[in-house]
Design a protein around this motif. Structure first.
Motif, short mmCIF file in Angstrom:
data_model
loop_
_atom_site.label_atom_id
_atom_site.label_comp_id
_atom_site.label_asym_id
_atom_site.label_seq_id
_atom_site.Cartn_x
_atom_site.Cartn_y
_atom_site.Cartn_z
N UNK A 244 0.71 -1.13 0.04
CA UNK A 244 -0.03 0.01 0.02
C UNK A 244 0.85 1.22 0.02
N UNK A 245 2.14 1.17 -0.04
CA UNK A 245 3.03 2.21 -0.10
C UNK A 245 3.04 3.04 -1.31
N UNK A 246 2.88 4.49 -1.28
CA UNK A 246 3.06 5.28 -2.47
C UNK A 246 4.10 4.99 -3.40
N UNK A 247 3.81 4.69 -4.69
CA UNK A 247 4.78 4.53 -5.83
C UNK A 247 5.26 5.59 -6.17
N UNK A 248 6.70 6.00 -6.45
CA UNK A 248 7.28 7.09 -7.08
C UNK A 248 8.20 6.64 -8.14
N UNK A 249 7.81 6.68 -9.38
CA UNK A 249 8.44 6.22 -10.57
C UNK A 249 9.24 7.20 -11.19
N UNK A 250 10.53 7.12 -11.14
CA UNK A 250 11.66 8.16 -11.59
C UNK A 250 12.41 7.20 -12.91
N UNK A 251 12.07 6.06 -12.83
CA UNK A 251 13.01 5.43 -13.94
C UNK A 251 12.11 4.62 -15.21
N UNK A 252 10.83 4.92 -15.06
CA UNK A 252 10.15 4.03 -15.97
C UNK A 252 10.16 2.70 -15.80
N UNK A 253 10.28 2.30 -14.75
CA UNK A 253 10.37 0.96 -14.24
C UNK A 253 9.03 0.71 -13.42
N UNK A 254 8.38 -0.53 -13.59
CA UNK A 254 7.08 -0.52 -12.90
C UNK A 254 7.29 -1.73 -11.62
N UNK A 255 6.56 -1.76 -10.60
CA UNK A 255 6.71 -2.64 -9.75
C UNK A 255 6.76 -3.85 -10.22
N UNK A 256 7.21 -4.92 -9.64
CA UNK A 256 7.19 -6.39 -10.36
C UNK A 256 8.26 -6.52 -11.12
N UNK A 257 9.08 -5.56 -11.94
CA UNK A 257 10.01 -5.94 -12.85
C UNK A 257 11.34 -6.21 -12.26
N UNK A 258 11.99 -6.86 -12.74
CA UNK A 258 13.58 -7.14 -12.26
C UNK A 258 14.53 -6.09 -12.42
N UNK A 259 14.96 -5.74 -11.33
CA UNK A 259 16.16 -4.52 -11.16
C UNK A 259 17.28 -4.80 -10.60
N UNK A 260 18.18 -4.03 -10.90
CA UNK A 260 19.76 -4.12 -10.20
C UNK A 260 19.78 -2.94 -9.41
N UNK A 261 20.17 -3.14 -8.25
CA UNK A 261 20.50 -1.88 -7.41
C UNK A 261 21.78 -2.22 -6.88
N UNK A 262 22.65 -0.99 -6.87
CA UNK A 262 23.95 -0.86 -6.26
C UNK A 262 24.28 0.69 -5.78
N UNK A 263 25.27 0.49 -4.78
CA UNK A 263 25.84 1.87 -4.55
C UNK A 263 26.31 2.75 -5.96
N UNK A 264 26.27 3.94 -5.57
CA UNK A 264 26.78 4.92 -6.77
C UNK A 264 28.20 5.39 -6.61
N UNK A 265 28.57 5.08 -5.39
CA UNK A 265 30.20 5.80 -5.21
C UNK A 265 31.17 4.58 -5.01
N UNK A 266 31.06 3.55 -4.23
CA UNK A 266 32.02 2.48 -4.26
C UNK A 266 31.09 1.22 -3.82
N UNK A 267 32.07 0.03 -3.97
CA UNK A 267 31.54 -1.29 -3.61
C UNK A 267 30.39 -1.38 -4.51
N UNK A 268 30.65 -1.55 -5.69
CA UNK A 268 29.75 -1.60 -6.87
C UNK A 268 29.37 -3.09 -7.22
N UNK A 269 28.56 -3.62 -5.98
CA UNK A 269 28.14 -5.09 -5.83
C UNK A 269 26.54 -5.00 -6.21
N UNK A 270 26.10 -5.52 -7.46
CA UNK A 270 24.52 -5.32 -7.52
C UNK A 270 23.88 -6.46 -7.05
#
Length: 310
Positions: A244-270
């Protein structure tokens, strides 16, 4: 309150930040010790790849980065607040500076040849090489500040902090402690604990007095747990409902899609998983692990990047 499981190791500065927040809020917590360098198989089982320290676990929810962990703890125990309303924006901004600019300046200053044995203890040359290789891999070629530059910059930062504390107030932004105090403190704590380099602080008595006040919060009460038991808890738990949390779309990616998340500065382990949460300040992915089961891994928006997989 669900059991709060904290994965950390003793000399981690960012871990000290959260341990003191436990003390400030008088939160009972469970301590899981993790290795300071890779491999970290039990950590990776929980996070899917994220390897920075610390992480916070509540059942099958795993929270990465101390900025987000602090937010989570403040919601669980709102009083005393880490974000007093009159200074919340300023406190967050000062904390972000401390967690990045001040932290890396402190690291560059402290990790000088004269201090290495004090930092790491009596380890073998092979262990020293392993530590150096691990940290080099985390930084992925990012430039480091030289010792001379770190020294002059640190003095300037300490002068500025002294000025903030020079008007009779107990904490950096007033009479009450905020997230700014814990974020600035942990970088200076790392310096202060190393006898070979901590004399740089002696010229700033107001800073030392303030550090003593922050340290006085202590770590409150912790029970010990093995990392294997923490994995069992995750595997037998159900992650919190974020539907029920508000969805904020800034990437054009929908909930349920497979994504990769990693730090932006160091330790780039997705970390790869199904996007289940995207708010103005948080991203979370659901993933499966043979040992940890179904877990939801949470990241702050600031300092992290997300991409669609495939």
């Amino acid at each position: 309150m669900s059991e709060i499981i904290f994965h950390h190791y003793p000399i981690s500065p960012f871990s000290e930040k959260i341990r003191l927040i436990f003390g400030m809020k008088k939160i009972n917590w469970t301590s899981v010790m993790i290795p300071p360098i890779m491999p970290k198989p039990d950590v990776v089982a929980l996070t899917g790849g994220y390897r920075r320290t610390p992480i916070l676990q509540i059942g099958a929810d795993v929270y990465c980065d101390t900025a987000l962990i602090a937010d989570v703890l403040d919601k669980l125990v709102p009083t005393p607040s880490l974000y007093p309303p009159a200074i919340a924006g300023l406190a967050r901004t000062l904390a972000q500076w401390a967690d990045t600019t001040l932290f890396w300046t402190a690291i560059a200053y402290t990790f000088q040849p004269a201090a290495m044995s004090s930092i790491l203890g009596n380890i073998s040359p092979e262990q020293m090489q392993a530590f150096a290789a691990d940290r080099a891999a985390m930084r992925a070629g990012a430039p480091r500040i030289s010792l001379s530059e770190a020294t002059v910059q640190l003095h300037e930062y300490l002068r500025r902090l002294s000025n903030m504390l020079g008007h009779g107030q107990a904490y950096l932004l007033g009479a009450d402690a905020s997230i700014a105090d814990f974020s600035v403190y942990h970088a200076l704590w790392f310096i202060r604990r190393v006898a070979a380099v901590n004399s740089i602080l002696d010229s700033y008595p107001a800073v030392l007095k303030w550090m003593d006040q922050v340290a006085a919060f202590g770590h409150h009460h912790a029970e010990k747990m093995s990392s294997g038991d923490a994995l069992d808890i995750a595997r037998n738990a159900v992650a919190s409902d974020v539907g029920t949390t508000e969805f904020v779309d800034t990437h054009g990616i929908a909930l349920g899609e497979q994504v990769s998340v990693m730090p932006a500065d160091y330790a780039f382990d997705p970390v790869i998983g199904e996007l289940v949460l995207a708010t103005h300040n948080q991203i979370a992915v659901r993933r499966q692990d043979e040992r940890a089961g179904t877990v939801v891994v949470h990241f702050p928006r600031l300092g992290f990047q997300m991409k669609r997989v495939g």
